[in-house]
Design an enzyme around this catalytic site. Sequence first.
Site, mmCIF file in Angstrom:
data_model
loop_
_atom_site.group_PDB
_atom_site.id
_atom_site.type_symbol
_atom_site.label_atom_id
_atom_site.label_comp_id
_atom_site.label_asym_id
_atom_site.label_seq_id
_atom_site.Cartn_x
_atom_site.Cartn_y
_atom_site.Cartn_z
ATOM 1 N N SER A 264 2.587 20.537 20.784
ATOM 2 C CA SER A 264 1.889 19.518 20.197
ATOM 3 C C SER A 264 3.009 18.382 20.314
ATOM 4 C CB SER A 264 1.650 19.413 18.732
ATOM 5 O OG SER A 264 2.414 19.063 17.613
ATOM 6 N N ASP A 265 2.297 17.088 20.654
ATOM 7 C CA ASP A 265 3.250 15.994 20.419
ATOM 8 C C ASP A 265 3.697 15.552 19.156
ATOM 9 O OD1 ASP A 265 4.757 13.514 21.363
ATOM 10 O OD2 ASP A 265 3.312 12.733 22.892
ATOM 11 N N TRP A 266 4.174 14.661 18.687
ATOM 12 C CA TRP A 266 4.711 14.283 17.348
ATOM 13 C C TRP A 266 3.464 14.021 16.395
ATOM 14 C CZ3 TRP A 266 9.922 13.330 15.497
ATOM 15 C CH2 TRP A 266 10.082 12.690 14.152
ATOM 16 N N GLY A 267 3.372 14.975 15.524
ATOM 17 C CA GLY A 267 2.116 14.609 14.394
ATOM 18 C C GLY A 267 0.862 14.810 14.946
ATOM 19 N N ALA A 268 0.455 15.205 16.323
ATOM 20 C CA ALA A 268 -0.645 15.646 16.868
ATOM 21 C C ALA A 268 -1.708 16.483 16.460
ATOM 22 C CB ALA A 268 -0.625 15.535 18.477
#
Length: 716
Positions: A264-268
């Site tokens: 995932s991208d950061w916090g996604a």
Amino acid sequence: MKKEQLVNLVEQMTLKEKVDQLLQLAADFYSEKAEAKTGPMAQLNITQDTVNHAGTTLGISGAKEAIRVQKTYMENNRLHIPTLLMADIIHGFRTIFPIPLGLGSSWDLQAAKQMAEVSAKEAAVSGLHVTFSPMVDLVRDPRWGRVMESTGEDPFLNARFAEAFVKGYQGDDLEHDFMRVAACVKHFAAYGAALAGRDYNTVNMSERQLRDQYLPGYKAALDAGAKLVMTSFNTVDGVPATGNEWLFRDVLRGEFGFDGVVISDWGAVQELIPHGVAKDQKEAARLAIQASVDIEMMTNCYTGYLEELITEGTVPEAMLDEAVLRILELKNDLGLFEHPYRGADEALEAQHVLSDEHRSIARDVARRSIVLLKNEHATLPLRKDQTLALVGPAAQSHDVLGVWSWQGKKEEAVTLAQGVQHYAKQVHTQTEAFDYFAPSKEAIEEAVSLAKEAEVVILALGEEDWMSGEASSQTDIRLPQAQLELFDKVRAVAKTLIVTLYNGRPLDLTAIQSADAIVEAWFPGTEAGNALADILFGVYNPSGRLSMSFPENVGQVPVFYNTDNTGRPYLGDPNEKYVSKYLDASNQPRYPFGYGLSYGEVTYSQTIVHQDTVQLGDTITVEATISNHSDYKRRETVQLYVRDIVGKVVRPVRELKGFTQIDLAPQESQTVRFELTTDQLFYVHSNQEWSTEPGEFHVWIAPNSQEGVKTSFTLV
């Protein structure tokens, strides 16, 4: 380690250990300073035991620190599984190259590969294993700050650069070549189409358009062997990508055959909640794991709820096991089980990072990326005996790296003033500090005074690095007002005026069009000033060509070359009203895709197609003669465009189908030949299948997307 051994390792892991393997934590969690990690741990509601077993790490820097973290991690991990060290190495590690949009404007695949090779070497000896690059998002809206990370607006060009980046990062033997890193292609999918150019915003397009225009770049990176895929923040057909089972299980893994790691991208993962498709962290975890997201970056939905979801039978444990196995396979592909410290080496770090060799390569790549937009009356190149004034906010600025230069140091970058002084005998550079937005009265007066006395004025304008990149969307893509006012004052007194630009996006340059010459340098990286000076003084004949169109004004955006035709096309008659046009601006960009000037004149002959009619499976031979009518040697980027005149789906007015770069000696002519296959005429139909139909096709060999004399052939 063989696959059966990895499977056995998964079987030895507890349920919690397997869940923890799916967590990525930032460098602070592995700091030697307790206070640096206790706050973040409390914020994520995780324990030291979870930190000890989290499978991957983000943002560790330096060989010594990487070795310490890996050693401590393996000592604390019950099964002694190594961690994976990842980072954002976008266009250079410590030696910074041009931003990707600049690299795209080089149209030089070897230069892109060199950038990736140098970046990989510096990162690897510094202890890193994975880079979050390449970003191959197709971009058509310069209001979006992250256009700087893409190679432009064309699917074909993006795909070729994606391949070059991956091959440069990973090489031919990733497991044994410790000077390489694994590549993570991003952002899957269609992040570059965020509505209104606003970062993290909704994406709304048909599946046909997604497959035809946006997916080919990612597919090219995967076909080149990219080991990881990162999810995008946006929705795809109303479902956020990070929880989109169709996108990842059906398309990425099913159709594309990708069996590597999805991160995932950061916090996604947690952002599935504000998106409105998950009511809480537990539901977010379920959606993400079902969508085949293997690693959750910097949120705790998996660690908080995946065990519970499996225990209650909502998520099968086999789904977790396959994710863990993919992560272990990536670690194995990098040779980490046998060589947990891999390339990390303080001696090699001192030898290779920011070496003279790497700076030399960066300088050469940077000058290939610079685009000459305007050159009235052959203002450029400069002569060494001319009296010059070098003024403006970017004249002595070290802010030339771009915002994604994680390990780059501005103080190590070459300023334009430093570069120009290598060549000019008489150059007067202003001494007053010059702010980009609110220059002092004294700075403005000094700039005007120097401009009055010089034969030629170089006015160095542009953006500061924070003005483009992630979370840097803008509705006004002109230069800051203070710079436009400075331009007017200097223009009023300058005999000859050259504008140089450092920036991360296409700009509206209407207000500076009276300059005699305009040079688009992007953010060129560590060797910025030397590379730009090489261009200004003709040591290198500019060869850059735009990979993204520059609009006349923001009201045209998105404006791009390969647009579809309409039922009422504008054919150029200004008196015709009821057609698809603006009343107050052209339909065309100010500077189109593929555009760029070089020193000296070049001409293209009539395009010749050797076959009037072709059948499926045939190859169409297309050629033209390119002639250099000057005393300058030059590199010419020769571009092949095609238009399908009648299709079952409306086709673009032009599509790039090939390009090559040739070196022309003074007064030399060369014939360039392209071999166009009928497979390249295929496109995605309404039923999502690739095919084409019989009919007429126009074809151009041209210097850019707006020029060239068309010819045609017929597919029967």
